[in-house]
Write a protein that holds these residues in place. Structure first.
Motif, short mmCIF file in Angstrom:
data_model
loop_
_atom_site.label_atom_id
_atom_site.label_comp_id
_atom_site.label_asym_id
_atom_site.label_seq_id
_atom_site.Cartn_x
_atom_site.Cartn_y
_atom_site.Cartn_z
N GLU A 213 -3.89 -90.94 57.72
CA GLU A 213 -4.36 -89.79 56.94
C GLU A 213 -3.81 -88.50 57.55
OE1 GLU A 213 -8.57 -89.84 56.83
OE2 GLU A 213 -8.71 -91.60 55.52
N SER A 214 -3.58 -87.52 56.70
CA SER A 214 -3.13 -86.21 57.19
C SER A 214 -4.25 -85.56 58.00
CB SER A 214 -2.74 -85.31 56.02
OG SER A 214 -1.65 -85.87 55.31
N LYS A 215 -3.85 -84.82 59.00
CA LYS A 215 -4.84 -84.17 59.85
C LYS A 215 -4.29 -82.86 60.38
CE LYS A 215 -7.71 -84.83 63.96
NZ LYS A 215 -8.09 -85.75 65.07
N SER A 216 -5.17 -81.89 60.55
CA SER A 216 -4.80 -80.61 61.16
C SER A 216 -5.76 -80.31 62.30
CB SER A 216 -4.86 -79.47 60.13
OG SER A 216 -3.89 -79.64 59.12
N TRP A 217 -5.22 -79.84 63.39
CA TRP A 217 -6.07 -79.42 64.50
C TRP A 217 -5.36 -78.37 65.33
CZ3 TRP A 217 -3.28 -83.97 64.90
CH2 TRP A 217 -2.60 -84.22 66.08
N GLU A 218 -6.14 -77.63 66.10
CA GLU A 218 -5.60 -76.56 66.93
C GLU A 218 -5.45 -77.06 68.36
OE1 GLU A 218 -8.15 -73.19 66.51
OE2 GLU A 218 -7.66 -72.89 64.38
#
Length: 294
Positions: free
Chosen positions: A92-97
């Motif tokens: 799954e696509s994921k975004s994090w800092e």
């Protein structure tokens, strides 16, 4: 939609060859305002655009087949590995800092947007979009610092401070306010102002007067709290509506003032009784005429 756009593009450029198209797309890829990299399941950088190389402070030719962890700040490497490995499990696509490190050692914040893809041989790799958010993070830190300073000033105030919505719902209270009512913050945050332990008939005798607050007036009232332990605390409440429609109230403990007033009344009573017992009255003088009056 994209196929339609491509057909229009091809029609507009009938002489454009496949090689020229590839060159044009490569230029767009390399000059993109964000970094693009492809990372193998083993954590090696397979592809990267010029923007990503510039972000990391390396030459484009030297970044290929380097471990991505080389550019992840050491304190964030564990969390990165956990997130990276999870990608290949969920697909799954994921975004994090996360914090990355330039070759010079300079640390900067990025937002990683990732997605797992398979090549023609079925080998999985991770596409990463790197967006530098260092400026935003610095602004967030400044806002947080201001909020912390505000909280510190709030907590160090010698009076109780209460913040509430336009409808009278309590949103914030400082330590002194908790001490005045004999409760912990969690007991009354989110509750209506009337939930506070006002003494019986206290609000009936001296209402809060939201109507005056909504007219822009500062309302000053004396109330009394009956704490859960049964003790009473007289307070002076000064409330004002803020520009955003919320309310701010300052609760000042007037116990000493009330004791002083009671002592004064008691002294005046005993003086009057003493005068009666001595068959004397009280006298006053007019300083202009120097005349005495009983």
């Amino acid at each position: 939609m994209k196929n339609e756009e491509n057909r229009h593009s091809d029609a507009a450029n009938p002489l454009e060859t496949d090689s020229s198209k590839s060159a044009r797309y490569a230029t767009l890829f390399n000059l993109a305002p964000v970094g693009y990299i492809t990372v193998s399941k083993q954590g090696l950088i397979l592809e990267a655009n010029l923007t990503a190389a510039t972000m990391l402070g390396v030459n484009y030719d030297t970044i290929i087949m380097k471990p991505i962890l080389q550019f992840i700040f050491k304190d964030d490497q564990e969390s990165y590995n956990l997130s990276f490995n999870q990608l290949f499990k969920t697909v799954e696509s994921k975004s994090w800092e996360i914090r990355m490190v330039k070759q010079t050692g300079m640390i900067f914040w990025v937002c990683l947007t990732t997605r797992v893809v398979n090549n023609e041989e079925g080998e999985a790799s991770c596409l990463m979009v790197i967006n530098d958010i260092t400026v935003h993070k610095k602004l967030d830190v400044k806002v947080l610092d201001k909020a912390n300073r505000y909280r510190e000033l709030l907590e160090l105030a010698v009076d109780g401070i209460l913040l509430g919505t336009h409808e009278g719902i309590i949103t914030e209270a400082n330590k002194c306010m908790c001490e005045l009512v004999g409760m912990v913050r969690e007991d009354f945050i989110g509750k209506h102002i009337t939930f506070l332990p006002f003494a019986q008939d206290s609000l009936a005798k001296s209402p809060l007067r939201f109507d005056l607050l909504q007219k822009g007036e500062t309302v000053v009232r004396e109330q009394s709290f009956c704490r859960p332990d049964g003790s009473f605390v007289p307070v002076e409440i000064r409330t004002k509506m803020m520009p955003d429609g919320t309310y701010q109230s300052i609760y000042h403990d007037i116990t000493d003032r009330k004791h002083a007033e009671e002592s004064l009344k008691e002294s005046e009573y005993f003086l009057l009784e003493s005068q009666k017992a001595a068959h004397i009255g009280s006298y006053s003088t007019d300083l202009r005429t120097r005349a005495w009056k009983a």
